[in-house]
Design an enzyme around this catalytic site. Structure first.
Site: not given
Length: 709
Positions: A31, A108, A421, A447
């Protein structure tokens, strides 16, 4: 560069970013960066007097990308974007000129703007929602009337028979954002922030929308025309309009009335106006909200006069609504590491770790970079100077790389191996809106981070009852590499210093967790078998096997591995039997090996997770009760409440009751034989009920005396 060429470049970049912002799951520009470019474009347009076709200064948002199957609708009242500023002292100057010095301050909201129309004349006089439309480009949006019924804060009918048009924001909370991202399917692109998630969710079809919580907060009464027999009058003020919407059942933005007149006509900063005090107060509250806010809006309380004023440029008059955008506090720092953080979907997310900086009153050392594409775009390398800020005053972000070098090599922009892993990772292209986004994936189905639910279940109260190991804590330990299999829980003392030094922990937290882990090492058949998460074998089935095997886990495992028939046990059917055999083939392959011969070479040929776990856990086999006393509690029903002293937890006490032929329930009734509560004089609801019904209340010691222990 020629100004016109620069304007074209800015228009293209801003529109591409807007499409990602409104239509995609991810973002290609912060932004802060977008606002900077927008301001540059506006300045060039003012200097040259030229506004290029499709310039974002002359439209709202972005054209919505097709594909969602929603009908396009032209707004009856265009949803123009508000003029904005980062100078808070502009507001007293603007609103003190209004006929009324009163104004309304509100947050806002950062989600997806919706316009709702209610019209009783088209529904037999019933004030029913007839249309819900997204803002789109301000002139044309998408019809999502059907989806509106799933959004909290949008009433389907209201106590008003005339025509009513309301504008508001559909929002996704931070907590819901985290929940949805953590439950995505493997390989599915994660959402970068709650706003993207809200935009994607509200256009979904029923199955997907049903499982997500979206909230609506109205911020504007756009139009109101009462029917002849309506008793509700059109509010005279903006504040009154929001009050009416709340009374009609709408979720409404947080708002407050303020006075804009200044005791000092020059708006001396040493004598701040009430409006500035209220705005500062609203800014300070942002961190306490569970939904995203990206600034403030101030509107004249005399909204009828304000709405009648002419449009200024491409915005409504400032008195109608004037936006305050926080000036992002950007701070320079040095990048020290790109840490790769795995998630249960298999995606491995890059996180920038940098020298500590102060942002919005807190110390910040980390910021998510979201995906490989952004790492490549920013050309992030250890040692680079970067600028960071907090988006919406909440989320740490990288604004830009101040010292970008050449394009990154593959090894520099990818994790290459999973940090949990150790398996090789693979890049994957996902789609966000009309763009391709590159992410890093762990391809190992086993994993540990993908199996966090397994660890959560193992630690639950009815299982191993390890207090302090919540889902979030387990995720952190797995991501840090402390836990890869269940047995690692009993080796956490190896990481004592690391855990004690982690944010939100400390030595006391570690000590409490470790104490609970040590207590869990001594267990019995039912909680242990339940904890293993064997498909189709829950607590109830574990009790059946416990009864059949008299608590002997070793004998049970041998029979499972050897594919013994279990359907002769009352309550165990063929599906459970097949599930057990499949599980045994995967996890019990070590059983044929003699313990002394189980060397590393042979261990690699089978899954030893359960074997390793049993090296740390003592699954006690209860002593055989004498035949005469085996069912000494037969026909008796017990209720347990409060804490226990002699048993590990209430579940263990319940198991003891059932072992001796008794029954344990959750509520005190006329059929209850005894209420067990160590605080016999407690004024709890169960104690009161027991006294009313004449049910004896006994302590744990009295229970043990009853069974002869």
């Amino acid at each position: 560069m020629d100004k016109t060429l620069r304007m074209k470049e800015l228009v293209n970049k801003l529109n591409e970013a807007s499409n990602a912002y409104y239509n995609g799951k991810d973002e290609i520009m912060s932004n802060h960066e977008w606002d900077t470019m927008f301001d540059q474009l506006a300045q060039l347009e003012e200097e040259t007097g030229i506004i290029l076709p499709d310039s974002p200064t002359s439209k709202v948002g972005a054209d919505e990308i097709g594909g969602n199957g929603l009908k396009k609708v032209r707004h009856e009242f265009p949803a123009l974007s508000l003029d904005k500023t980062k100078d808070i002292y502009e507001f007293p100057k603007v609103f003190s000129k209004a006929a009324s010095g009163d104004c309304v301050v509100m947050h806002k909201l950062d989600g997806c703007t919706l316009c709702l129309t209610y019209d009783g004349s088209r529904n037999g006089g019933c004030g029913r929602l007839v249309q819900a439309v997204t803002r789109g480009n301000g002139e044309i949006g998408s019809d999502m009337t059907y989806q509106a019924s799933y959004i909290e804060g949008i009433p389907m009918t209201i106590g008003f028979k005339g025509k009513l048009i309301v504008r508001g924001e559909a929002l996704m909370t931070y907590s819901e954002f985290e929940r949805i991202n953590s439950n995505l399917e493997e390989g599915e692109e994660e959402y970068s922030n709650p706003r993207n998630l809200a935009n994607s969710t509200i256009t979904m079809k029923e199955p997907g929308l049903k499982g997500r919580k979206v909230i609506f907060k109205a911020f504007k009464l756009v139009y109101m025309e009462p029917a002849a027999d309506d008793k509700i009058e059109v509010p005279a003020t903006f504040f009154g309009a929001l009050t009416l919407l709340e009374r009609l059942g709408f979720g409404v933005v947080e708002h407050e009335l303020a006075r804009a007149y200044s005791s000092n006509p020059d708006v001396d900063s040493d004598l701040p106006d009430q409006i500035i005090n209220v705005m500062n107060s609203f800014s300070d509250r942002v961190e306490t909200l569970d939904y995203p806010v990206d600034g403030l809006v101030v509107a004249s309380d005399d909204y009828k006069t304000a709405d009648a004023l002419p449009v200024t440029g491409h915005h409504p008059n400032r008195l109608t609504g004037f936006a305050f955008k926080w000036a992002d506090e950007c701070v320079e720092t040095t990048l020290r590491e790109i840490e790769w953080s795995p998630s249960r979907t298999g995606r491995i997310n890059p996180v920038a770790v940098f020298d500590p900086v102060q942002l919005e009153g807190t110390t910040v050392t980390r910021a998510s970079v979201h995906n490989v594409s952004i790492v490549k775009k920013l050309r992030l390398r250890v040692g680079d100077k970067i600028s960071v800020f907090k988006a919406n005053k909440i989320i740490p972000c990288i604004d830009k790389n101040l010292t970008p070098g050449d394009e990154l090599t593959y090894a520099e922009s990818h994790a290459c191996t999973c940090p949990v892993c150790g398996m090789e990772t693979s890049p994957m292209i996902t789609h966000s809106g009309d763009r391709d986004v590159e992410v890093e994936m762990c391809t190992n189905p086993n994993c540990a981070v993908k199996q966090v639910k397994k660890f959560v279940h193992f630690c639950e109260r009815d299982c191993m009852d390890i207090v302090g190991l919540s889902e979030k804590t387990l995720e952190k330990f797995i991501e840090k590499g402390f836990i890869k299999q269940l047995a690692d829980l009993y080796r956490l003392d190896t990481f004592e210093r690391n855990i004690a030094a982690m944010d939100g922990f400390g030595q006391k937290s570690y000590d409490n967790i470790w104490k609970s882990i040590q207590i869990s090492r001594k267990t019995t058949f039912v909680p242990f078998i339940h904890a293993l998460g064997i498909p189709m074998v829950g607590k109830g089935q574990a009790k059946l096997f416990d009864k059949a095997y008299k608590g002997n886990v070793k004998k049970f495992f041998n029979d499972v591995y050897n594919r013994k028939t279990f359907t002769d046990i009352d309550g165990i059917g063929e599906k459970i039997e097949l599930s057990l055999w499949d599980w045994g083939s995967r996890y019990l392959g070590w059983i044929p090996f003699e313990k002394d011969l189980l060397d590393e070479m042979r261990r690699t040929s089978c899954n030893t997770e359960v074997y390793d776990l049993l090296r740390w856990i003592d699954v006690e086999i209860p002593a055989e009760a004498n035949v005469a006393g085996k069912d000494i509690l037969s026909g008796k029903t017990f209720v347990i409440t409060g804490s226990v002293n002699h048993f590990k937890n209430r579940a263990e006490l319940q198991a003891k009751i059932e072992e001796l032929g008794g029954k344990a329930t959750g509520s005190v009734t006329k059929k209850t034989s005894y209420l067990i509560n160590n605080d016999v004089e407690s004024t709890s609801g169960k104690n009161k009920k027991a006294k009313e019904l004449g049910v004896p209340i006994i302590s744990e010691d009295e229970f043990l005396e009853m069974i002869g222990e």
